[in-house]
Write a protein that holds these residues in place. Structure first.
Motif, PDB file in Angstrom:
ATOM      1  N   TYR A   5      66.603  68.482  12.644  1.00  0.00           N
ATOM      2  CA  TYR A   5      67.687  68.267  13.610  1.00  0.00           C
ATOM      3  C   TYR A   5      67.943  69.462  14.520  1.00  0.00           C
ATOM      4  N   LYS A   6      67.263  70.568  14.236  1.00  0.00           N
ATOM      5  CA  LYS A   6      67.574  71.773  15.020  1.00  0.00           C
ATOM      6  C   LYS A   6      66.994  71.680  16.425  1.00  0.00           C
ATOM      7  N   SER A   7      67.798  72.093  17.406  1.00  0.00           N
ATOM      8  CA  SER A   7      67.321  72.090  18.798  1.00  0.00           C
ATOM      9  C   SER A   7      66.247  73.159  18.952  1.00  0.00           C
ATOM     10  N   LYS A   8      65.242  72.826  19.740  1.00  0.00           N
ATOM     11  CA  LYS A   8      64.173  73.815  19.949  1.00  0.00           C
ATOM     12  C   LYS A   8      64.482  74.709  21.141  1.00  0.00           C
ATOM     13  N   ASP A   9      65.226  74.170  22.084  1.00  0.00           N
ATOM     14  CA  ASP A   9      65.523  74.969  23.277  1.00  0.00           C
ATOM     15  C   ASP A   9      67.039  75.107  23.434  1.00  0.00           C
ATOM     16  N   VAL A  10      67.609  76.005  22.623  1.00  0.00           N
ATOM     17  CA  VAL A  10      69.057  76.207  22.685  1.00  0.00           C
ATOM     18  C   VAL A  10      69.421  76.893  23.994  1.00  0.00           C
ATOM     19  N   ASN A  11      70.326  76.291  24.706  1.00  0.00           N
ATOM     20  CA  ASN A  11      70.722  76.845  25.997  1.00  0.00           C
ATOM     21  C   ASN A  11      72.248  76.790  26.073  1.00  0.00           C
ATOM     22  N   ALA A  12      72.887  77.692  25.316  1.00  0.00           N
ATOM     23  CA  ALA A  12      74.346  77.651  25.206  1.00  0.00           C
ATOM     24  C   ALA A  12      74.995  77.937  26.557  1.00  0.00           C
ATOM     25  N   ALA A  13      76.061  77.216  26.814  1.00  0.00           N
ATOM     26  CA  ALA A  13      76.792  77.423  28.064  1.00  0.00           C
ATOM     27  C   ALA A  13      77.397  78.825  28.076  1.00  0.00           C
ATOM     28  N   PRO A  14      77.433  79.463  29.233  1.00  0.00           N
ATOM     29  CA  PRO A  14      78.042  80.795  29.302  1.00  0.00           C
ATOM     30  C   PRO A  14      79.552  80.703  29.084  1.00  0.00           C
ATOM     31  N   ILE A  83      87.241  83.290  18.727  1.00  0.00           N
ATOM     32  CA  ILE A  83      86.053  83.491  19.565  1.00  0.00           C
ATOM     33  C   ILE A  83      84.865  82.713  18.985  1.00  0.00           C
ATOM     34  N   CYS A  84      84.697  82.797  17.652  1.00  0.00           N
ATOM     35  CA  CYS A  84      83.588  82.064  17.017  1.00  0.00           C
ATOM     36  C   CYS A  84      83.754  80.556  17.205  1.00  0.00           C
ATOM     37  N   HIS A  85      84.994  80.064  17.145  1.00  0.00           N
ATOM     38  CA  HIS A  85      85.269  78.645  17.377  1.00  0.00           C
ATOM     39  C   HIS A  85      84.735  78.244  18.760  1.00  0.00           C
ATOM     40  N   GLU A  86      85.083  79.018  19.783  1.00  0.00           N
ATOM     41  CA  GLU A  86      84.649  78.684  21.150  1.00  0.00           C
ATOM     42  C   GLU A  86      83.130  78.760  21.278  1.00  0.00           C
ATOM     43  N   CYS A  87      82.523  79.793  20.680  1.00  0.00           N
ATOM     44  CA  CYS A  87      81.054  79.915  20.746  1.00  0.00           C
ATOM     45  C   CYS A  87      80.391  78.716  20.076  1.00  0.00           C
ATOM     46  N   CYS A  88      80.970  78.250  18.974  1.00  0.00           N
ATOM     47  CA  CYS A  88      80.346  77.162  18.214  1.00  0.00           C
ATOM     48  C   CYS A  88      80.502  75.805  18.905  1.00  0.00           C
ATOM     49  N   HIS A  89      81.431  75.680  19.861  1.00  0.00           N
ATOM     50  CA  HIS A  89      81.430  74.471  20.697  1.00  0.00           C
ATOM     51  C   HIS A  89      80.139  74.438  21.513  1.00  0.00           C
ATOM     52  N   GLY A  90      79.681  75.613  21.905  1.00  0.00           N
ATOM     53  CA  GLY A  90      78.514  75.697  22.787  1.00  0.00           C
ATOM     54  C   GLY A  90      77.184  75.471  22.078  1.00  0.00           C
ATOM     55  N   ILE A  91      77.136  75.711  20.769  1.00  0.00           N
ATOM     56  CA  ILE A  91      75.881  75.508  20.051  1.00  0.00           C
ATOM     57  C   ILE A  91      76.019  74.303  19.118  1.00  0.00           C
ATOM     58  N   GLY A  92      74.939  73.914  18.477  1.00  0.00           N
ATOM     59  CA  GLY A  92      74.967  72.698  17.666  1.00  0.00           C
ATOM     60  C   GLY A  92      74.514  71.532  18.518  1.00  0.00           C
ATOM     61  N   PRO A  93      74.357  70.348  17.908  1.00  0.00           N
ATOM     62  CA  PRO A  93      73.771  69.212  18.619  1.00  0.00           C
ATOM     63  C   PRO A  93      74.631  68.744  19.799  1.00  0.00           C
ATOM     64  N   HIS A  94      74.014  68.532  20.943  1.00  0.00           N
ATOM     65  CA  HIS A  94      74.673  67.910  22.098  1.00  0.00           C
ATOM     66  C   HIS A  94      73.831  66.732  22.584  1.00  0.00           C
ATOM     67  N   THR A  95      72.621  67.065  23.111  1.00  0.00           N
ATOM     68  CA  THR A  95      71.689  66.001  23.491  1.00  0.00           C
ATOM     69  C   THR A  95      70.862  65.679  22.248  1.00  0.00           C
TER      70      THR A  95
END
Ligand SMILES: [Zn+2]
Length: 266
Positions: A5-14, A83-95
């Protein structure tokens, strides 16, 4: 997560830092914690975040957390977890790719369950991330106990927004999961403590549960998880009752002087 399930191309939003001039309607309340993070020009003790810690989180800890652990409720942990909460919105499954090969997004698949689950994910994976950063020597070991106790006090804070709202619903899910796993213990004086020997595994198991549901886009599992855990259980009822009696504010009310000036010419 399972590697599949891990994304191969993580592109977290700035992360963008903006000055909030005014908000209303759906984004008005509850104010998310991160809406006023300290910046370099501000003294930290003058920020909304610090005020919230001092006026809301500390009194909640004094009323609901076991006395011996109250000293572990601290601002650095509260703030770093935000801060970690906000960062973790950006990573993890989206598409995501569904079993039938269709491409979709977590939001589209989980529909009405998405917001609560996404808030719970950001919280619990954010807590997992703090532990991870400590293990990598990127954060101080001194946060090890305080991050869990501050998180516990934060659970009672968010549940007060009500279980109809995404943050409250997500927080009840986390509290009840951790409580069921024995990571939180209710004592005879109605105060709750953290079992430090159990909390790490409980945080990891819930993180994996939520991330896997998101990665699969499994709406049925999301509904069942929320139905089972986002409920007003006995320890939460007790805490809310205790807090009613000591009258801690639910949140900080903000004023917007620049917007006021534009609207009313004051
Ligand atoms: Zn959030």
């Amino acid at each position: 997560m399972d590697s599949a399930y891990k994304s191969k191309d993580v592109n977290a939003a700035p992360i963008r830092v903006i000055q909030l001039l005014f908000n209303a309607g759906d984004v008005k309340g509850p104010q998310t914690l991160a809406f006023n993070l300290p910046n370099d020009e501000l003294n930290i003790s003058e920020t909304c975040e610090f005020y919230r810690f001092k006026q809301i989180l500390l009194p909640i800890a004094a009323a609901c957390v076991e006395v011996e652990q109250q000293e572990f409720c601290d601002f650095e942990s509260f703030f770093t977890h935000t801060i970690c909460h906000e960062c973790c919105h950006g990573i993890g499954p989206h598409t995501i790719t569904l079993p039938d090969g269709r491409k979709s997004t977590v939001r589209l698949e989980l529909k009405e369950f998405h917001s609560a689950l996404e808030e719970a994910k950001a919280d619990i994976v954010g807590l997992w991330a703090l532990r991870f950063l400590i293990s990598q020597d990127l954060l101080s070991e001194s946060l090890l106990k305080s991050m869990y106790v501050s998180f516990l006090a934060g659970c009672f804070r968010s549940v007060r927004f009500g279980l109809e709202e995404a943050h409250g619903k997500g927080q009840a899910l986390q509290f009840n999961w951790l409580y069921e796993k024995g990571a939180f213990i209710l004592h005879s004086d109605n105060k709750v403590s953290v079992d430090f020997s159990k909390i790490e595994d409980a945080v990891e198991s819930l993180s994996r549960e939520i991330l896997t549901i998101q990665a699969k886009g499994d709406k049925e599992a999301a509904g069942l998880l929320l139905q089972r855990y986002s409920v007003m259980t006995e320890p939460l009822k007790i805490a809310l009752k205790v807090l009613e009696n000591i009258q801690v504010p639910v949140d900080v009310a903000t004023t917007f002087p620049i917007a006021d000036e534009i609207l009313h010419g004051s």
